[in-house]
Write an enzyme that holds these catalytic residues in place. Structure first.
Site, mmCIF file in Angstrom:
data_model
loop_
_atom_site.group_PDB
_atom_site.id
_atom_site.type_symbol
_atom_site.label_atom_id
_atom_site.label_comp_id
_atom_site.label_asym_id
_atom_site.label_seq_id
_atom_site.Cartn_x
_atom_site.Cartn_y
_atom_site.Cartn_z
ATOM 1 N N ASP A 11 0.852 -1.186 0.000
ATOM 2 C CA ASP A 11 0.000 0.000 0.000
ATOM 3 C C ASP A 11 0.890 1.239 0.000
ATOM 4 O OD1 ASP A 11 -2.120 -1.693 0.078
ATOM 5 O OD2 ASP A 11 -2.786 -1.155 2.099
ATOM 6 N N ASP A 132 -15.071 -3.319 -1.710
ATOM 7 C CA ASP A 132 -14.705 -3.128 -0.307
ATOM 8 C C ASP A 132 -15.996 -2.966 0.478
ATOM 9 O OD1 ASP A 132 -12.043 -2.998 -1.219
ATOM 10 O OD2 ASP A 132 -12.284 -0.864 -1.637
#
Length: 242
Positions: A11, A132
């Protein structure tokens, strides 16, 4: 049968390699100043795929850490990337610079017709639908907002439109090391004939084995591992051996 894949995660925020807790930008841990070096270590450990997310891009809605991703894509493993991808130009930019797959998340919720056009233009093997979810509902804009659509509803829509690859992230488990929400992933994987990659909550080799076991009787096709690798709960080599 699709080969089960392990996706080590990187990330990106402010050019660094970080992890968030449950998607909270205020709960960030920095694990390295060079995401490219991290990607190189994953490749040397045997990774065939690397999962990268531009957190700055996801939050702001534009590509920000794209050059880091493109550099990592030159190292030998295939790279799939998400975060800040909103336009055809964004997709073309990544795919023409060596990235294997592009993840569409918020755009898929905000403008599903446009997302479908991208699947048709670039092909279902190059586009991943990223879902998500908070309490089963799809979230957008770097997990900051929650839509009114159920995750399974989103998956069914895109699978019917030709989407092949999905990533399902249970925000409640992400970054917690408390184990993945396999049941939710199975519900998604069983809803349509598409390949689902599990994301969020992996904290042990037992978790990896449980996801692998679930893949033998569902359309679960892989697992994304982030914090557990950075916290040295186990090595990537050990995960791959599972």
């Amino acid at each position: 049968m699709t080969k089960f894949q392990i996706y080590p995660a990187i990330d990106l925020r402010d050019g660094k390699c970080v992890r968030l807790f449950q998607g909270d930008y205020a709960q960030e841990t920095i694990y390295g100043d060079s995401p490219v070096d991290m990607a190189r270590k994953f490749v040397e450990a045997g990774a065939q795929w690397i999962h990268m997310v531009d957190l700055d891009g996801a939050k702001d809605g534009i590509r920000i850490n794209d050059q880091v991703v493109i550099e990592a894509a030159k190292l030998g493993a295939k790279v799939q990337v998400g975060g800040g991808i909103r336009t055809r130009e964004d997709i073309e930019h990544y795919l023409s610079n060596g990235v294997a797959r592009v993840i569409i998340g918020s755009l898929a919720i905000r403008n599903p017709e446009l997302a479908v056009s991208f699947i048709e233009e670039f092909g279902p093997d190059r586009i991943v639908i990223g879902i998500d979810a908070k309490n089963g509902m799809a979230a957008t804009e770097g997990w900051i907002e929650t839509s009114g659509q159920a995750a399974t509803e989103v998956a069914n829509y895109f699978a019917a439109k030709g989407a092949k690859h999905f990533i399902y992230t249970d925000i409640a488990t992400d970054g917690t090391l408390a184990g993945p929400n396999i049941e939710a992933n199975q519900a998604l994987a069983d809803s349509e004939d598409a390949q689902v990659i599990v994301s969020g909550g992996i904290g042990s080799l037992a978790d990896v084995r449980n996801v692998k076991e679930a893949s033998t009787h569902s359309n679960i096709a892989g697992v994304i591992i982030g914090k557990a690798l950075y916290e040295k709960r186990f090595t990537l080599e050990e995960a791959l051996s599972c």
